[in-house]
Scaffold this active site. Structure first.
Site, PDB file in Angstrom:
ATOM      1  CG  ASP A 227      -2.685  -0.932  -1.181  1.00  0.00           C
ATOM      2  OD1 ASP A 227      -3.268   0.548  -1.308  1.00  0.00           O
ATOM      3  OD2 ASP A 227      -2.257  -1.298  -0.720  1.00  0.00           O
ATOM      4  CG  HIS A 229      -0.258  -5.476  -3.083  1.00  0.00           C
ATOM      5  ND1 HIS A 229       0.504  -5.070  -1.588  1.00  0.00           N
ATOM      6  CD2 HIS A 229      -1.179  -4.700  -1.512  1.00  0.00           C
ATOM      7  CE1 HIS A 229       0.519  -4.652  -0.477  1.00  0.00           C
ATOM      8  NE2 HIS A 229      -0.468  -4.269  -0.829  1.00  0.00           N
ATOM      9  CG  ASP A 256       1.427  -0.834   0.756  1.00  0.00           C
ATOM     10  OD1 ASP A 256       2.084  -0.500   0.312  1.00  0.00           O
ATOM     11  OD2 ASP A 256       0.239  -1.734   1.079  1.00  0.00           O
ATOM     12  CG  ASP A 259       5.848  -6.705  -0.110  1.00  0.00           C
ATOM     13  OD1 ASP A 259       6.966  -7.103  -0.678  1.00  0.00           O
ATOM     14  OD2 ASP A 259       5.875  -6.539   0.733  1.00  0.00           O
ATOM     15  NE  ARG A 260      -0.230  -9.321   1.151  1.00  0.00           N
ATOM     16  CZ  ARG A 260      -0.612 -10.691   2.134  1.00  0.00           C
ATOM     17  NH1 ARG A 260      -0.184 -11.872   2.168  1.00  0.00           N
ATOM     18  NH2 ARG A 260      -0.715 -10.523   3.942  1.00  0.00           N
ATOM     19  CG  ASN A 288       2.625  -0.826   4.593  1.00  0.00           C
ATOM     20  OD1 ASN A 288       1.419  -0.755   3.827  1.00  0.00           O
ATOM     21  ND2 ASN A 288       1.911  -2.249   5.331  1.00  0.00           N
ATOM     22  CG  HIS A 289       3.756  -3.943   1.836  1.00  0.00           C
ATOM     23  ND1 HIS A 289       4.415  -5.043   2.027  1.00  0.00           N
ATOM     24  CD2 HIS A 289       2.505  -3.318   2.177  1.00  0.00           C
ATOM     25  CE1 HIS A 289       3.256  -5.940   2.695  1.00  0.00           C
ATOM     26  NE2 HIS A 289       1.848  -4.974   3.273  1.00  0.00           N
ATOM     27  CG  HIS A 337       0.394   3.744   1.460  1.00  0.00           C
ATOM     28  ND1 HIS A 337      -0.194   2.952   0.882  1.00  0.00           N
ATOM     29  CD2 HIS A 337       0.120   3.013   2.702  1.00  0.00           C
ATOM     30  CE1 HIS A 337      -0.597   1.518   0.945  1.00  0.00           C
ATOM     31  NE2 HIS A 337      -0.226   1.514   1.946  1.00  0.00           N
ATOM     32  NE  ARG A 387      -4.104  -1.430   8.503  1.00  0.00           N
ATOM     33  CZ  ARG A 387      -3.269  -2.450   6.875  1.00  0.00           C
ATOM     34  NH1 ARG A 387      -3.358  -2.876   7.051  1.00  0.00           N
ATOM     35  NH2 ARG A 387      -4.803  -1.813   6.394  1.00  0.00           N
ATOM     36  CG  HIS A 414      -2.644   1.010   5.028  1.00  0.00           C
ATOM     37  ND1 HIS A 414      -1.665  -0.215   4.639  1.00  0.00           N
ATOM     38  CD2 HIS A 414      -2.619   1.226   6.612  1.00  0.00           C
ATOM     39  CE1 HIS A 414      -1.047  -0.051   5.883  1.00  0.00           C
ATOM     40  NE2 HIS A 414      -2.072   0.384   7.324  1.00  0.00           N
TER      41      HIS A 414
END
Length: 484
Positions: A227, A229, A256, A259-260, A288-289, A337, A387, A414
């Site tokens: 990730d 991010h 990923d 995002d964030r 997943n993002h 991922h 989660r 992840h």
């Protein structure tokens, strides 16, 4: 029925709760959860203990656990607004908008002055209505994709544009180097070139299977990253430490990307441009993002709309559904991922054959979703994920998958890890995470794995750790999850 607790025990529980609050304020969320749990064990009759623990679970993205703690807080005190709020936030983060709206509606009734709950309620209702409308349209007609209809050639590049240009649709090293420097200087690339980058990358991904075979030439290496991010300056630092992508210095970024962080757009355009420049020098796995639900909640959708337009976000969305779901490196390393399925009979051929493009968004169940969301656990077997999506899988599950598919190990991402990577399941399962000091608060190292050919085993792994670098301050695009 409430458990009888003496004044002395209640006082001790409250003291432990205060310790937990201090740990939470120091961003030591796992330790805070342990303290909140200890307070609850002493005195299970206090709704705020559960709500506070739910808050800590939310910070760790354990939204399923946050929802369960919201349930407990409400059970203890049905009129406790914060219990409904915490549960609503957990559901909201998992894109369960209708359910979240019910909780925020109760919060508004119990606490009429809670402006944040009113905003979240309004957002949930509008989002749920929009999703229902889109489903209704989709059931009646085939929706035309923006990527298939946009006329890039009609987008004028002004004479005042001072960056390197794309001529005749060819992305060059000179263009990519210039674009990276523009991003570093907090400038934008022209929207026409952003469109071209997205469309070219989408074409490559559409032609790939859901599981891509990766062979490393003898005189080359492959670097596997986890990730990133939206942490563009840490992302670029990987190239400074390890060399920029090329056919001989290939990279596999394992989901990923967005995002964030505040620079997701810069990262994804850089990755897509390198995919076009060096098709076998850049591999990308869907995380997943890279999904509509997560992009709406965690900032990428808003970031793209602010920096460019809604049309461009739709193009990214249409490209994300084309990303491969996994890679097989040197015929022996399965890279995905999240992790492994809830079934014991999943083969590499089944994964390769997943019709990911027709399915589009992965949803919250089934093989495609599990590949993006699952996490390892130390105990054998499987268990529900904190989660709220996917499941956890044990060392026996990993061993069975490897033996059945004649591979050595899995590399997944992840999860943030303090050292940047973590080896478990008797060495068969490795987590790699490449966003140091995640969200400017966790203090973790980042890491990547250099994979080189080896005559005996077929490959050699070298782990490299790195620290976060300074980055400019920028606005946050994750306002939808603000107000915790």
């Amino acid at each position: 029925m409430a458990t009888q607790v003496s004044e002395d025990v209640a006082a001790r529980a409250n003291a432990i709760k205060e310790e937990a609050n201090a740990l939470f304020a120091s961003k030591k969320y796992e330790e805070a959860i342990e303290k909140y749990t200890a307070a609850i064990e002493l005195n299970p009759n206090v709704a705020p203990y559960y709500a506070n623990r739910a808050f800590a679970h939310t910070k760790l993205e354990a939204y399923g656990s946050a929802i369960l703690d919201g349930d407990k807080a409400i059970e203890v005190d049905p009129k406790y607004a914060k219990g409904y709020y915490r549960r609503g936030v957990g559901k909201y983060a998992l894109a369960r908008y209708k359910e979240a709206a019910k909780d925020f509606r109760i919060v508004v009734r119990l606490a009429p002055n809670d402006k944040d709950a009113k905003l979240k309620l309004d957002d949930c209702e509008k989002t749920a209505a929009r999703i229902a409308f889109e489903k209704a349209i989709a059931s009646d007609e085939v929706i035309k994709r923006v990527s298939d209809s946009i006329d890039v050639q009609s987008v004028l590049v002004e004479d005042s544009y001072d960056g390197v240009r794309i001529d005749d649709g060819k992305i060059t090293k000179e263009f990519v180097d210039d674009m990276i420097q523009r991003f570093t200087d907090q400038k934008k690339v022209h929207k026409r070139y952003a469109y071209e980058i997205i469309l070219q990358a989408r074409k490559y991904f559409m032609e790939q299977p859901s599981l891509v075979d990766v062979k490393i030439p003898e005189d080359s290496k492959l670097t596997i990253c986890g990730d990133v991010h939206g942490q563009f300056y840490d992302f670029i630092n990987i190239f400074k430490l390890n060399g920029r992508p090329s056919e001989k210095n290939a990279y596999l970024f394992n989901g990923d990307f967005v995002d964030r962080g505040s620079f997701s757009l810069e990262i994804i355009l850089t990755l897509f441009a390198y995919k076009s420049l060096y098709p076998t020098g850049m591999y990308l796995t869907r995380g997943n993002h890279e999904t509509d639900d997560m992009n709406k909640v965690y900032g990428f959708e808003e970031e793209v709309k602010v920096k460019f337009s809604e049309t461009m976000f739709k193009m990214f969305s249409e490209t994300f559904i084309c990303l491969p779901l996994a890679h097989l490196v040197q015929e022996k390393i399965f890279v995905v991922h999240g992790g492994l399925s809830s079934r014991d009979d999943v083969t590499l051929e089944e994964i390769k054959g997943i019709d990911r493009i027709s399915k589009g968004q992965p949803g919250q169940g089934g093989l495609m979703s599990e590949l993006l969301w699952a996490d390892p656990q130390p105990l054998p077997g499987r268990s529900p994920s904190a989660r709220g999506v996917g499941q956890k899988f044990g060392p026996d599950v990993t061993e069975n998958f490897c033996k059945m598919n004649n591979i050595d190990m899995i590399i997944r991402s992840h999860e943030v890890k303090q050292q940047g990577y973590h080896i478990e399941h008797d060495g068969r399962c490795v987590t790699i995470f490449s966003a140091p000091n995640y969200c400017d608060s966790v203090g973790n190292k980042g890491a990547f794995i250099n994979v080189t050919p080896d005559t005996e085993k077929g490959y050699k792994l070298d782990y490299v750790q790195f620290d976060a670098v300074e980055h400019p301050k920028s606005r946050s695009y994750t306002g939808r999850l603000g107000g915790f």
